[in-house]
Scaffold this active site. Structure first.
Site, PDB file in Angstrom:
ATOM      1  N   HIS A 165       0.406 101.845  35.513  1.00  0.00           N
ATOM      2  CA  HIS A 165       1.337 101.522  36.604  1.00  0.00           C
ATOM      3  C   HIS A 165       2.139 102.747  37.033  1.00  0.00           C
ATOM      4  O   HIS A 165       2.372 103.665  36.256  1.00  0.00           O
ATOM      5  CB  HIS A 165       2.244 100.331  36.250  1.00  0.00           C
ATOM      6  CG  HIS A 165       3.323 100.589  35.249  1.00  0.00           C
ATOM      7  ND1 HIS A 165       3.907  99.585  34.507  1.00  0.00           N
ATOM      8  CD2 HIS A 165       3.954 101.736  34.863  1.00  0.00           C
ATOM      9  CE1 HIS A 165       4.828 100.111  33.727  1.00  0.00           C
ATOM     10  NE2 HIS A 165       4.883 101.408  33.918  1.00  0.00           N
ATOM     11  N   GLU A 176       2.163  97.131  38.936  1.00  0.00           N
ATOM     12  CA  GLU A 176       1.284  96.810  37.815  1.00  0.00           C
ATOM     13  C   GLU A 176      -0.172  96.736  38.296  1.00  0.00           C
ATOM     14  O   GLU A 176      -0.423  96.595  39.499  1.00  0.00           O
ATOM     15  CB  GLU A 176       1.692  95.462  37.218  1.00  0.00           C
ATOM     16  CG  GLU A 176       3.138  95.412  36.697  1.00  0.00           C
ATOM     17  CD  GLU A 176       3.326  96.127  35.357  1.00  0.00           C
ATOM     18  OE1 GLU A 176       2.693  97.170  35.107  1.00  0.00           O
ATOM     19  OE2 GLU A 176       4.129  95.631  34.552  1.00  0.00           O
TER      20      GLU A 176
HETATM   21  P1  PGA Z   1       7.770 105.849  29.719  1.00  0.00           P
HETATM   22  O1  PGA Z   1       7.478 104.967  31.025  1.00  0.00           O
HETATM   23  O2  PGA Z   1       8.154 107.197  30.205  1.00  0.00           O
HETATM   24  O3  PGA Z   1       8.893 105.137  29.058  1.00  0.00           O
HETATM   25  O4  PGA Z   1       6.527 105.855  28.924  1.00  0.00           O
HETATM   26  C1  PGA Z   1       6.731 105.482  32.061  1.00  0.00           C
HETATM   27  C2  PGA Z   1       6.498 104.395  33.077  1.00  0.00           C
HETATM   28  O5  PGA Z   1       6.313 103.243  32.686  1.00  0.00           O
HETATM   29  O6  PGA Z   1       6.496 104.717  34.264  1.00  0.00           O
END
Ligand code: PGA
Length: 263
Positions: A137, A142
């Site tokens: 995503h 999503e």
């Molecule tokens: P994260 O999230 O940096 O916490 O892995 C990235 C995202 O879901 O865009």
């Protein structure tokens, strides 16, 4: 796409901050699109450090965040507005009235339309910074999100809910929906910079760069954009088929730029 593979997450943050610095050197009034999540925290730390050392100013900058949880007011500790204040805005010289995070408590359709109108009124986003989820995503678009989507409310996948559970206390309300810029909204930015760190991102990073464009991996939509930089650390790059080529493109591009500077 320019693909930069760094040795560590710290080097990744440094490279990404340098990229932001260059954009602001060219245009002190740039409009930045900003992400939340764990990966951007080290980038924001680096930007705060750069600001404290007079290397960067956010005085003329306007920002638009990618997303916000539906149901959380801005002052909730887990809201993305709180996250941004805590990790960046409270520590730099930005005008808070020019920082925008979609409202998680408004009427969804109206809030989404207002957000799109605000981005338009600011003449669009110059540099949109993005993270990537394990499921591919971007923002909270999503898998199965339309590649033509605009700002709207999305239901979060189980994978995302599990990934983000760590930010909420046991028994604390964890939102299951979010308002997010759409994929088409993101692609309208004049430039994109995506950062990814750690082995948990390796499958998504491979699908984004080397897979076919598909709503199953929303980040693969970046392949359609003309100005994209992807900075990944070695763990996140581990499943790429052509890392040597990406490194060579980078060094040869830098050589060319240096020759042009000298001319
Ligand atoms: P994260 O999230 O940096 O916490 O892995 C990235 C995202 O879901 O865009």
């Amino acid at each position: 796409m320019q693909i930069i593979i760094t040795k560590s997450s710290q080097e990744l943050a440094y490279c990404a901050a340098q990229h932001v610095r260059k954009v602001l050197e060219k245009n002190a009034n740039a409009v930045l699109g900003l992400p939340t999540g764990t990966t951007p925290i080290t980038l924001y730390k680096q930007l705060v450090h750069d600001y404290q050392n007079d290397k960067i100013s956010f005085n003329g900058v306007t920002t638009f965040n990618l997303d916000e949880y539906v149901g959380l007011p801005p002052d909730h500790p887990q809201s993305y507005r709180s996250f941004m204040n805590r990790h960046l805005f409270d520590h730099i010289d930005i005008e808070l009235s020019r920082t925008h995070v979609p409202s998680g408590t408004g009427t969804s359709t109206e809030t989404a339309q207002t957000y799109e109108a605000q981005i338009k009124a600011a003449d669009g986003i110059d540099l949109q910074i993005l993270g990537i989820g394990r499921n591919g995503h971007i923002g909270f678009n999503e898998p199965s999100s339309s590649l033509g989507s605009r700002t709207r409310v999305k239901t979060l996948t189980t994978a995302t809910l599990i990934d983000n559970k760590r930010f909420f206390h046991t028994n604390e309300f964890q939102p299951t929906m979010a308002i997010t810029m759409g994929i088409a909204t993101i692609l309208e930015s004049r430039e994109l910079l995506l950062i990814a760190s750690g082995s948990s991102k390796a499958i998504a990073v491979r699908a984004m760069i080397e897979g076919s464009i598909s709503s199953s991996c929303p980040a693969s939509a970046l392949q359609q954009h003309a100005k994209v930089t992807i900075i990944v650390d070695q763990e996140a790059a581990a499943l790429l088929s052509h890392p040597e080529y990406y490194q060579r493109v980078r060094s040869e591009t830098e050589k060319l730029r240096e020759q042009e500077r000298v001319k």
